[in-house]
Design a protein around this motif. Sequence first.
Motif, PDB file in Angstrom:
ATOM      1  N   ASN A 632      17.574  -1.180  22.383  1.00  0.00           N
ATOM      2  CA  ASN A 632      18.693  -0.795  21.304  1.00  0.00           C
ATOM      3  C   ASN A 632      18.002  -0.696  19.844  1.00  0.00           C
ATOM      4  OD1 ASN A 632      20.395  -0.825  23.601  1.00  0.00           O
ATOM      5  ND2 ASN A 632      21.115  -2.989  22.862  1.00  0.00           N
ATOM      6  N   PHE A 633      17.158  -1.601  19.615  1.00  0.00           N
ATOM      7  CA  PHE A 633      16.456  -1.479  18.276  1.00  0.00           C
ATOM      8  C   PHE A 633      15.698   0.100  18.116  1.00  0.00           C
ATOM      9  CE2 PHE A 633      12.534  -2.829  15.890  1.00  0.00           C
ATOM     10  CZ  PHE A 633      13.227  -2.736  14.488  1.00  0.00           C
ATOM     11  N   ASN A 635      16.524   2.626  19.497  1.00  0.00           N
ATOM     12  CA  ASN A 635      17.916   3.593  19.263  1.00  0.00           C
ATOM     13  C   ASN A 635      18.064   3.573  17.836  1.00  0.00           C
ATOM     14  OD1 ASN A 635      17.532   4.432  21.862  1.00  0.00           O
ATOM     15  ND2 ASN A 635      19.159   3.064  22.695  1.00  0.00           N
ATOM     16  N   LYS A 636      18.081   2.289  17.400  1.00  0.00           N
ATOM     17  CA  LYS A 636      18.886   2.150  15.895  1.00  0.00           C
ATOM     18  C   LYS A 636      17.976   2.579  14.806  1.00  0.00           C
ATOM     19  CE  LYS A 636      21.729  -0.690  13.168  1.00  0.00           C
ATOM     20  NZ  LYS A 636      23.026  -0.640  13.494  1.00  0.00           N
ATOM     21  N   ASN A 639      18.097   6.687  15.182  1.00  0.00           N
ATOM     22  CA  ASN A 639      19.383   7.122  14.685  1.00  0.00           C
ATOM     23  C   ASN A 639      19.289   6.910  12.896  1.00  0.00           C
ATOM     24  OD1 ASN A 639      20.580   7.785  17.252  1.00  0.00           O
ATOM     25  ND2 ASN A 639      21.322   5.760  17.371  1.00  0.00           N
ATOM     26  N   ALA A 640      18.844   5.889  12.591  1.00  0.00           N
ATOM     27  CA  ALA A 640      18.645   5.736  11.160  1.00  0.00           C
ATOM     28  C   ALA A 640      17.638   6.863  10.397  1.00  0.00           C
ATOM     29  CB  ALA A 640      17.993   4.191  11.046  1.00  0.00           C
ATOM     30  N   TYR A 698      12.067  -6.507  12.566  1.00  0.00           N
ATOM     31  CA  TYR A 698      13.258  -6.436  13.139  1.00  0.00           C
ATOM     32  C   TYR A 698      14.571  -6.639  12.110  1.00  0.00           C
ATOM     33  CZ  TYR A 698      17.158  -6.719  16.355  1.00  0.00           C
ATOM     34  OH  TYR A 698      18.468  -6.950  16.939  1.00  0.00           O
ATOM     35  N   TRP A 702      16.791  -3.760  11.106  1.00  0.00           N
ATOM     36  CA  TRP A 702      18.185  -3.675  11.380  1.00  0.00           C
ATOM     37  C   TRP A 702      19.169  -4.130  10.579  1.00  0.00           C
ATOM     38  CZ3 TRP A 702      19.523  -2.886  17.032  1.00  0.00           C
ATOM     39  CH2 TRP A 702      20.738  -2.948  17.166  1.00  0.00           C
ATOM     40  N   CYS A 706      18.998  -0.713   7.903  1.00  0.00           N
ATOM     41  CA  CYS A 706      20.068   0.163   8.456  1.00  0.00           C
ATOM     42  C   CYS A 706      21.521  -0.163   8.385  1.00  0.00           C
ATOM     43  CB  CYS A 706      20.122  -0.041  10.075  1.00  0.00           C
ATOM     44  SG  CYS A 706      18.417   0.599  10.631  1.00  0.00           S
ATOM     45  N   ASP A 707      21.603  -1.818   8.396  1.00  0.00           N
ATOM     46  CA  ASP A 707      23.076  -1.954   8.450  1.00  0.00           C
ATOM     47  C   ASP A 707      23.572  -2.092   6.966  1.00  0.00           C
ATOM     48  OD1 ASP A 707      23.189  -2.283  10.976  1.00  0.00           O
ATOM     49  OD2 ASP A 707      23.580  -4.558  11.039  1.00  0.00           O
TER      50      ASP A 707
END
Length: 949
Positions: A632-633, A635-636, A639-640, A698, A702, A706-707
């Motif tokens: 998932n990381f 993928n993150k 996508n970013a 990480y 993340w 990203c967030d």
Amino acid sequence: MDKTYQPEQIETRWYQRWEADNRFAPSGEGKPFSIMIPPPNVTGSLHMGHAFQDTIMDTLTRWKRMQGNNTLWQVGTDHAGIATQMLVERKVAAEEGKSRHDLGREAFTDKIWEWKQESGGHITRQLRRMGASVDWSRERFTMDDGFYKAVQEVFVRLYEENLIYRGKRLVNWDPTLHTAISDLEVENREQQGQFWHFRYPLADGVTTDDGRDHLIVATTRPETLLGDTGVAVNPKDPRFASLIGKFITLPLVGRRIPIVADEHADMDKGSGCVKITPAHDFNDYEVGKRQGHLLINVMTQDAKIRERAEIFDLQGRPQPDEDASLPAAYSGLDRFAAREALVADMEAAGLLEKVEAVTNTLPYGDRSGDVIEPLLTDQWFVAVEELAKPAIAAVENGDIEFVPKNYENMYFAWMRDLQDWCISRQLWWGHRIPAWYDAAGKVYVGRTEAEVRDKHGLDADIALTQDEDVLDTWFSSGLWTFGTLGWPEQTPELATFHPTSVLVTGFDIIFFWVARMIMMTLKFTGEVPFKQVYVHGLVRDAQGQKMSKSKGNVLDPIDLIDGISLDDLVEKRTGNMMQPQKAKAIAKATRGEFSEGIEPHGTDALRFTFLSQATTGRDIKFDMGRLDGYRNFCNKLWNASRYVLMNAEGQDTGLDPQAEIELSLADRFIISRLQQTEAQVTKALEEFRFDHASQALYDFVWNEYCDWYLELSKPVLWDEAASDAAKRGTRRTLVRVLEAILRLAHPMMPYISEEIWQRVAPLAGIDTSASPSIMTQPWPQAEQDKIDEQATRDIEWLKGVIVAVRNIRAEMNIAPGKALEVLLTKGEAGDRERLEANRRFLAKLAKLESVTWLDDPATAPLCATQLVGEMEVLVPMADLIDKDVELARLAKEIEKQDKLITGTEKKLGNESFTAKAPEAVVQKERDKLADFKAARTLLAEQRDKIAAL
């Protein structure tokens, strides 16, 4: 970029590109950094331990390469004497119906070389799949010509210095493979066994103090009775003090053997009397040396009872004048058949006192599966005492550093209690010992037969026969750091890359390999083989059990990368099972754990999972949940990057140095945090804390980039009122921070970082035609002048307000899309200024209709409240929710919690349950009750707030 991250489409393509472009070879510039791969067996297949270890080595290598070092990761494989010979023997038997003896030594070894050329590269192909950036142009094999010369040279020089000798010693003997094996190749298995208590008659009419005419001795191996040379009692044991120096008549054999005083006998264990069989037990061998006993070998190399014993003194010299007779009844019997016959005969003679059931361990050969026999054989040995002294000093004085440091104690404990090293093996595949014998058995050592004849003046008509044995593979791999670099020739590579920088290894081979490399390398180069030894733990399953085929819990790293169906996974785990019931149990467990097989995760996710668990020296419990999380990381990050590219490609990203740049608070914050993250990751890698390095990356990617930062960039990029300079500044920051993230990530996640970097680099002003790979980009270095503590404090304030509003929405069940009016009050002097500076961000990210500073908190209407430091975040509740509907919903939720609380309290009130259930189960129920009550309290508070509206 593709909409979804599909690692299988990019990984093979990029590795082939890197290898074709010779990216893994040393650059020839910068400070040398070298690392040697612990050579995997040529017969092998990549297992989880390999994958973990290779990930660590590749991370170090890629990191040092980016730091500008002249970097060599030396690759190669070990010829794996026993494993390879067994594999090819089985192949020849299956395909031709022949044994190696049918073919003869030369033809059989030709078959092995054929197999090596065709199939021996399986593990190196898998190394490529893991992304290992080794220099394939320098690939070595422990049986290649150059390495063979190094092995010969070392043997001959050690022999000429009397540090190698041939002698008759006790070794681990495999009766199936007919060879000595190392301790590492012995697998000790617990079993339910028996202790036979025998009466040994006292000789010459002697009796014990209590009037008995015998001593009781117990053994788990009755068949070795035939080779007993004495019975030991503890010198401090008063029960037997009068018997020391007296004799026993050995049952069934009739040999007189002495009663000796030796501390090996435990006064508190068994009868206090211990039979001594120096030729068939390692502990007894030491007792025999102390007591000056003979060595009586009663077994053949097939582990059958001999017709007549072989008797030697402690120097291995035959003793022809000694009585070597053995009972004819046992001649030719297998050791276990002889055991049954001997026990029956002892019982018939009234000499079996009792039989006791015990749990003990038996040594098995890990290749043959046969029980290992301590056996006297003629072997070659290295005298290690003089070699060990400088090897100990090298660690004591800091020339070699163990990480973690506590492994130095393990190293010292072994090195200060060394036994001479048995280096010969009775195999055909391996480095044949460079020794020749004449008809009288005299030995001559040299590099070639011609050298031997010339050195000793032997005429051509004197027949010489080369020793049949080969060298232990640990002997040749002990030369790995310098033998792979061309020694004994003084090559440029040897001068440049030796000593190597770091060795990455498991703790289980510190003695077998690490210590021997240190001894051999110091002896022949005068240098240490490596400056640091990073010792990692073992990879275990999620329950902490060792992964093994017999347990059916093995994971194949390639399956985790590419995925595998449930049926194929079950077949892989049970296909070689001999016991149907065990296979069924393993199949059931596998179907329960992997009900849908294993989905593809890609190499980068697996590597990052390994690194996240690489705490210094501790074993790893491999968790599939973590692997899913790090996929998932990936993928993150993907996508970013797509978001950045969509907003930056074809746009002005501030490449013109004359262009006006305006950085927002968010821009300054993320640039500042990037510097801190770069410093954290670098420091962690320097300290071999791969877990800290991966966690720092990480968290930054993340949680911050990203967030938060990507969200904070939207009000600037999407606001028509924002200036061109502000948009330019945010685009430049988006791109440059992402490009730095990719460089930070590259040693750990090489594929995804390279793929994205190719698209991002031009936007950051990097000419990819001149510098076509992220591998050759500089490692990010923190710039202190870009650390902005004020921006960080302001962003933390902003995040606090946004989170507070989101919490109120969740507590009050307010729709996410509903625009809110928010009031801020109390707080610090600077909070009002922060509000004015960040209205745009707050309105967008918290979905606000308005945000107002309230000077007098007493004038606030009924509100839901959250705190950000001393400041209150207020959301007026009037008209936001349907009061009656929300109260009804909360009443149902409270009723549901009440039922759960009542049911759990009833269960815990049942004395039968609390008394009989395991404590862990009872505690779990108590924890559930506490959670139910906490949830009810929160629901009640929400109900009361809404009821007050």
